[in-house]
Write a protein that holds these residues in place. Sequence first.
Motif: not given
Length: 183
Positions: A30-37
């Motif tokens: 989730x952290x990875x996805x949010x940062x990439x977004x």
Amino acid sequence: MFNLQTPIVLAQTNPSELSRAVQEIELLDTMRSELASTLEGKTEEPTMQTMKEVCYPVGMRVMQLSQENGWQVKQIASKYRNPAHAPDDLHAKLALAKFQQDQDLVGFWERETINNQPGTRYYRRINVEQSCLVCHGLKDGRPQFVKEKYLQDLAYNFRVGDLRGMYSAFIPDLKATSQSTQK
């Protein structure tokens, strides 16, 4: 009549650790996805600073999970940018192949021994999202800093939904305990 004491060694991975590992890996993804977004809608080309803000925190969290829990947590990919993310053994290669063959498979467990330590390894897929394509899209479209810094880069030409790689969390077994039986 003989009275022999035969030790039986019992070892297993703590079930609550397994559950916690899944939770932590889900939070990590989730952290990875949010940062990439945060890259969505940006018009300027990503820089090394962008990588420090988007990718670096995920790598730091991986190391933190390993240190805090006594686990071995890694990001692993066949098409890696960082050589440290290459598959580390045959099990990892087979796990990547399993994810490649089954697009619906999100995660699974395997019993493994790493560095002579038995335990359980959790594998969790990482899919490519639209925001990932800023740095992992077409080879010629990669940011300049990637082309200059990662000369052996393999992490490009992805499409949304592709398997980007996986997380691996190895949880060692509990310390073996002995019980005696009489024969």
